[in-house]
Design a protein around this motif. Structure first.
Motif, PDB file in Angstrom:
ATOM      1  N   PHE A   1       0.991  -1.524  -0.350  1.00 31.92           N
ATOM      2  CA  PHE A   1       0.381  -0.562  -0.337  1.00 31.92           C
ATOM      3  C   PHE A   1       0.465   0.743  -0.101  1.00 31.92           C
ATOM      4  CE2 PHE A   1      -3.021  -2.960   2.763  1.00 31.92           C
ATOM      5  CZ  PHE A   1      -3.418  -3.466   1.780  1.00 31.92           C
TER       6      PHE A   1
ATOM      7  N   ASP B   1      -5.648   5.223  -2.496  1.00 33.17           N
ATOM      8  CA  ASP B   1      -6.245   5.606  -0.599  1.00 33.17           C
ATOM      9  C   ASP B   1      -5.594   7.375  -0.985  1.00 33.17           C
ATOM     10  OD1 ASP B   1      -6.496   5.601   1.775  1.00 33.17           O
ATOM     11  OD2 ASP B   1      -4.185   5.533   2.612  1.00 33.17           O
TER      12      ASP B   1
ATOM     13  N   ARG C   1      -7.493   9.408  -2.362  1.00 27.83           N
ATOM     14  CA  ARG C   1      -8.502  10.325  -1.367  1.00 27.83           C
ATOM     15  C   ARG C   1      -8.237  11.332  -0.178  1.00 27.83           C
ATOM     16  NH1 ARG C   1     -10.830   6.117   3.069  1.00 27.83           N
ATOM     17  NH2 ARG C   1      -8.402   5.869   3.623  1.00 27.83           N
TER      18      ARG C   1
ATOM     19  N   GLU D   1      -9.009  -9.735  -3.345  1.00 27.14           N
ATOM     20  CA  GLU D   1     -10.845  -9.042  -2.898  1.00 27.14           C
ATOM     21  C   GLU D   1     -11.438  -7.964  -2.617  1.00 27.14           C
ATOM     22  OE1 GLU D   1     -12.487 -11.961   0.214  1.00 27.14           O
ATOM     23  OE2 GLU D   1     -14.271 -12.030  -0.505  1.00 27.14           O
ATOM     24  N   LEU D   2      -9.992  -7.315  -1.686  1.00 25.81           N
ATOM     25  CA  LEU D   2     -10.280  -6.073  -1.595  1.00 25.81           C
ATOM     26  C   LEU D   2     -10.041  -4.819  -2.850  1.00 25.81           C
ATOM     27  CD1 LEU D   2      -9.192  -3.260  -0.141  1.00 25.81           C
ATOM     28  CD2 LEU D   2      -6.840  -5.174  -0.235  1.00 25.81           C
TER      29      LEU D   2
ATOM     30  N   GLN E   1     -12.285  -4.881  -4.858  1.00 23.23           N
ATOM     31  CA  GLN E   1     -13.398  -4.793  -4.940  1.00 23.23           C
ATOM     32  C   GLN E   1     -14.282  -3.795  -4.094  1.00 23.23           C
ATOM     33  OE1 GLN E   1     -15.772  -8.626  -5.352  1.00 23.23           O
ATOM     34  NE2 GLN E   1     -13.761  -9.486  -5.567  1.00 23.23           N
ATOM     35  N   LEU E   2     -13.850  -3.791  -2.955  1.00 23.87           N
ATOM     36  CA  LEU E   2     -14.194  -2.858  -1.972  1.00 23.87           C
ATOM     37  C   LEU E   2     -13.569  -1.597  -1.947  1.00 23.87           C
ATOM     38  CD1 LEU E   2     -14.011  -5.553   1.086  1.00 23.87           C
ATOM     39  CD2 LEU E   2     -15.660  -4.844  -0.418  1.00 23.87           C
ATOM     40  N   THR E   3     -12.981  -1.144  -2.634  1.00 25.21           N
ATOM     41  CA  THR E   3     -12.490   0.513  -2.503  1.00 25.21           C
ATOM     42  C   THR E   3     -13.012   1.029  -3.769  1.00 25.21           C
ATOM     43  OG1 THR E   3     -11.167  -0.605  -4.707  1.00 25.21           O
ATOM     44  CG2 THR E   3      -9.833  -0.545  -2.511  1.00 25.21           C
TER      45      THR E   3
ATOM     46  N   PRO F   1     -14.001   0.559  -6.779  1.00 26.09           N
ATOM     47  CA  PRO F   1     -13.246  -0.342  -7.544  1.00 26.09           C
ATOM     48  C   PRO F   1     -12.502  -0.651  -8.349  1.00 26.09           C
ATOM     49  CG  PRO F   1     -15.766  -1.234  -7.171  1.00 26.09           C
ATOM     50  CD  PRO F   1     -15.485   0.771  -7.060  1.00 26.09           C
TER      51      PRO F   1
ATOM     52  N   PHE G   1     -15.164 -11.934   4.429  1.00 23.02           N
ATOM     53  CA  PHE G   1     -16.014  -9.724   4.362  1.00 23.02           C
ATOM     54  C   PHE G   1     -17.213 -10.563   3.875  1.00 23.02           C
ATOM     55  CE2 PHE G   1     -12.304  -8.723   1.314  1.00 23.02           C
ATOM     56  CZ  PHE G   1     -12.083  -8.300   2.497  1.00 23.02           C
TER      57      PHE G   1
ATOM     58  N   ARG H   1     -21.391  -8.895   4.677  1.00 21.56           N
ATOM     59  CA  ARG H   1     -22.576  -8.166   3.838  1.00 21.56           C
ATOM     60  C   ARG H   1     -23.938  -8.678   4.921  1.00 21.56           C
ATOM     61  NH1 ARG H   1     -18.265  -9.199  -0.040  1.00 21.56           N
ATOM     62  NH2 ARG H   1     -17.713  -7.588  -0.364  1.00 21.56           N
TER      63      ARG H   1
ATOM     64  N   VAL I   1     -15.775  -4.962   7.773  1.00 23.49           N
ATOM     65  CA  VAL I   1     -15.307  -4.626   6.246  1.00 23.49           C
ATOM     66  C   VAL I   1     -16.294  -4.704   5.346  1.00 23.49           C
ATOM     67  CG1 VAL I   1     -13.916  -4.895   4.400  1.00 23.49           C
ATOM     68  CG2 VAL I   1     -12.356  -4.272   6.845  1.00 23.49           C
TER      69      VAL I   1
ATOM     70  N   ASP J   1     -18.841  -1.981   3.376  1.00 16.80           N
ATOM     71  CA  ASP J   1     -18.734  -2.539   2.154  1.00 16.80           C
ATOM     72  C   ASP J   1     -20.275  -2.449   1.962  1.00 16.80           C
ATOM     73  OD1 ASP J   1     -18.630  -3.327  -0.932  1.00 16.80           O
ATOM     74  OD2 ASP J   1     -19.077  -5.365  -0.761  1.00 16.80           O
TER      75      ASP J   1
ATOM     76  N   ARG K   1     -22.500   0.565   1.995  1.00 11.92           N
ATOM     77  CA  ARG K   1     -22.200   1.147   1.214  1.00 11.92           C
ATOM     78  C   ARG K   1     -22.951   0.839  -0.165  1.00 11.92           C
ATOM     79  NH1 ARG K   1     -17.081   1.045  -2.602  1.00 11.92           N
ATOM     80  NH2 ARG K   1     -17.868  -0.428  -2.409  1.00 11.92           N
TER      81      ARG K   1
ATOM     82  N   GLU L   1      -4.585  -4.232   7.849  1.00 12.11           N
ATOM     83  CA  GLU L   1      -3.882  -2.789   7.454  1.00 12.11           C
ATOM     84  C   GLU L   1      -4.752  -2.295   6.543  1.00 12.11           C
ATOM     85  OE1 GLU L   1      -0.529  -3.359   4.653  1.00 12.11           O
ATOM     86  OE2 GLU L   1       0.189  -1.080   4.632  1.00 12.11           O
ATOM     87  N   LEU L   2      -5.375  -2.597   5.611  1.00 13.66           N
ATOM     88  CA  LEU L   2      -6.762  -2.632   4.931  1.00 13.66           C
ATOM     89  C   LEU L   2      -7.783  -2.064   6.009  1.00 13.66           C
ATOM     90  CD1 LEU L   2      -9.865  -3.131   3.179  1.00 13.66           C
ATOM     91  CD2 LEU L   2      -9.298  -5.135   3.885  1.00 13.66           C
TER      92      LEU L   2
ATOM     93  N   LEU M   1      -7.728   1.383   4.997  1.00 13.68           N
ATOM     94  CA  LEU M   1      -8.195   1.937   4.438  1.00 13.68           C
ATOM     95  C   LEU M   1      -9.114   2.219   3.663  1.00 13.68           C
ATOM     96  CD1 LEU M   1      -4.903   0.479   2.286  1.00 13.68           C
ATOM     97  CD2 LEU M   1      -4.884   2.788   3.071  1.00 13.68           C
TER      98      LEU M   1
ATOM     99  N   THR N   1     -13.766   3.243   4.053  1.00 17.16           N
ATOM    100  CA  THR N   1     -14.201   4.867   4.114  1.00 17.16           C
ATOM    101  C   THR N   1     -15.982   4.306   5.100  1.00 17.16           C
ATOM    102  OG1 THR N   1     -14.082   5.109   1.656  1.00 17.16           O
ATOM    103  CG2 THR N   1     -15.173   6.595   2.794  1.00 17.16           C
TER     104      THR N   1
END
Lengths: 341, 341
Positions: free
Chosen positions: A226, A260, A263, A282-283, A285-287, A290, B226, B230, B256, B260, B263, B282-283, B286, B288
């Motif tokens: 990151f 990041d 942002r 996988e992550l 998809q969550l940013t 995406p 994840f 959900r 997380v 998601d 959101r 760590e994620l 990052l 939101t």
DNA sequence: CTGAAAGCGCTAACAT
DNA sequence: ATGTTAGCGCTTTCAG
């Protein structure tokens, strides 16, 4: 009180059979009479007997262990692969010995030496670009090995992977189709890492084909993390009068770092800047937004590499190369090029 | 052409010394004359000699391997821990054999059996709650082991971990201090997992202390992923007339996932709903908004567990318990309770 | 400090 | 199908 660990001859004696029969009852049960088998099994249970792996390995010259050396164990894309590699190996009766080299060339051969010394029946490595000492050692000791993540042009080795070049090329075409011409590259150390090189080359090939000039200063080399991605954005965005319209990252970890950093400094993705990754962790998809990326079949690589190395160990015929798909996954982090500046 | 792998007696012969001296030159160099040492080293080099680990293990009864069994290898918090466990073990001259049980109780003992059979000098397990067969086996074979992630109330075992109860309690106090009274819990399978239980109990203790009633239907049990998160949001939010003001998750992965899902259905975090995690992957920084969580010292656990198990193997004195810190990390996903409804 | 020799516990011929 | 036996390559007494 911890009475001496029971041995096979204890079992044989208790079962009233010879050592040889006891051994066979455990390893090739179909070769002994049911009655023999049963009495051995009973003795095993009664004594709580557990095979001595070292003795078995010494006598049979097989350890039933496979080693894998990955760059790091905690990059999600490797962690996924390892998880399935391990499970599949286990299901085939092999244990996994695991090590990492942290992208350090010399470390890989040290580590491999330690592994060979301990004794493994097979080996799984990531990538095709390894030091000569690595190949010398595995050949000298005649250890079956499979290379993963890339395909080996030389066809010397057994590979389970995909064309990094081609995937990067396809991704870059999609980027270019969105009108981008100001393209920056976020890569990592290329030494000893043909994946990094192939991905960059694939990207550049698509650019060249489209007649897009590439400025060397629009390529930064940062760690696969990151933080590496954040650094890349600083270097590519802050220091330039003409900012890029898109940053193509060599890995998702870097791409997420770029997002990041965008942002935190208010850069709108994809309106002001598009970002792409590579790996499809996988992550991604969550940013927000995406991540557009290339799907690396990490799980499949784990499963197939395990099967492949086992096949090699057991002398089964297998094709030298298993080419997997690595499709582009387009998500919102890739948008049209910002209007001409 | 692959001439027979050189053995120690080949080395001894070439060096003009006895087998015993050659062995000593390699394992206890300070016990041989410098001249002897040198000639052995030369012979080793010349022959490209590599020790046979199986023979060494059989004769010395030490394999120089440590095994670790984790729930899964690809949860980032475990992957980090494994990475450092492996490196530290390696630096001490031990290799790591790795396996996972996927949160399945029976699988753990099967796996352990396979490991014991292969032979390891030490063992690292996650958690303190294991089947009797697990403890029986390690005790029967007298394998030093260290339990990680939790502290063992019974003090029977060697532990490197932290109080999950206490950490969850402290987190819940922070949540309550923000005025929350409608508190939901997102947990996972508690069977064979004292971490899950301790975290839930710590949370409930803080609630009880604050006089907050807990409704059992505000506790959902979902996978540690994840997707599990959900699912938790769907079950806790959609199906209720009074939605919770905060969801306290047992792991960051779940948290997380909850974020998601928020959101994608337009739930504002933390204004409409607060979310907390546990692990500090760590994620979590990052997302939101960034995630409030408990910092689990995964890396430190890896390093310390490695040192601890090595110390046990080598008979060095070590305290039975190493209690680490697990501080609450407050970030924006935790806000004040929504106004009374 | 070094050499000789006895295993470590098992597998894999080989013979029966 | 089973028993016998010779190692696998190394460590570790035990003498010297």
């Amino acid at each position: 009180m911890t009475s001496r660990r029971a041995t096979l001859s204890d079992v044989a004696r208790l079962a009233g059979v010879s050592l040889g029969s006891a051994s066979r009852a455990l390893s090739v049960p179909e070769q002994v009479k049911p009655a023999t088998l049963e009495s051995v099994q009973r003795a095993v249970e009664q004594l709580g007997y557990v095979r001595n792996g070292a003795a078995q390995a010494l006598a049979s010259r097989r350890t039933r262990m496979v080693a894998a050396i990955y760059p790091t164990l905690n990059n999600p894309v490797y962690a996924d692969s390892i998880q399935y590699l391990q499970q599949t190996l286990w299901d085939h009766g092999y244990r996994l010995m695991i090590a990492s080299h942290e992208y350090k060339h010399v470390r890989e051969s040290e580590v491999l030496r330690g592994i060979v010394e301990r004794g493994v029946d097979g080996l799984v490595l990531v990538g095709t670009d390894h030091g000569d000492d690595v190949f010398d050692l595995v050949r000298q000791y005649d250890i079956p090995y499979v290379l993963t993540w890339s395909l080996d042009e030389t066809r010397y080795a057994h590979c389970v992977g995909f064309s990094n070049y081609d995937a990067a090329y396809r991704l870059a075409r999609r980027v270019i189709a969105r009108g981008h011409r100001h393209i920056a590259l976020c890569t990592g150390v290329a030494d000893g890492n043909e994946r990094v090189r192939a991905r960059a080359e694939g990207t550049l090939a698509a650019m060249q084909e489209a007649g897009i000039a590439f400025h060397p200063e629009w390529r930064v080399e940062v760690p696969f993390s990151f933080e590496g991605g954040r650094e890349a954005l600083r270097r590519l965005w802050d220091a330039r009068e003409t900012p890029p319209g898109v940053i193509i990252c060599g890995t998702d970890l870097q791409a997420v770092g770029v997002l990041d950093a965008c942002r935190s400094r208010g850069i709108a993705v994809p309106h002001q800047l598009s970002v792409t990754g590579f790996d499809d962790i996988e992550l991604g998809q969550l940013t927000t937004p995406p991540l557009t990326t290339v799907h690396v079949p990490a799980i499949d690589i784990g499963v197939r590499a395990a099967r492949h190395v086992v096949a090699l160990i057991e002398g089964k015929a297998v094709g030298a190369e298993l080419a997997l798909e690595a499709p582009v996954i387009e998500r919102e982090s890739l948008g049209n090029a910002p209007q001409a500046r």
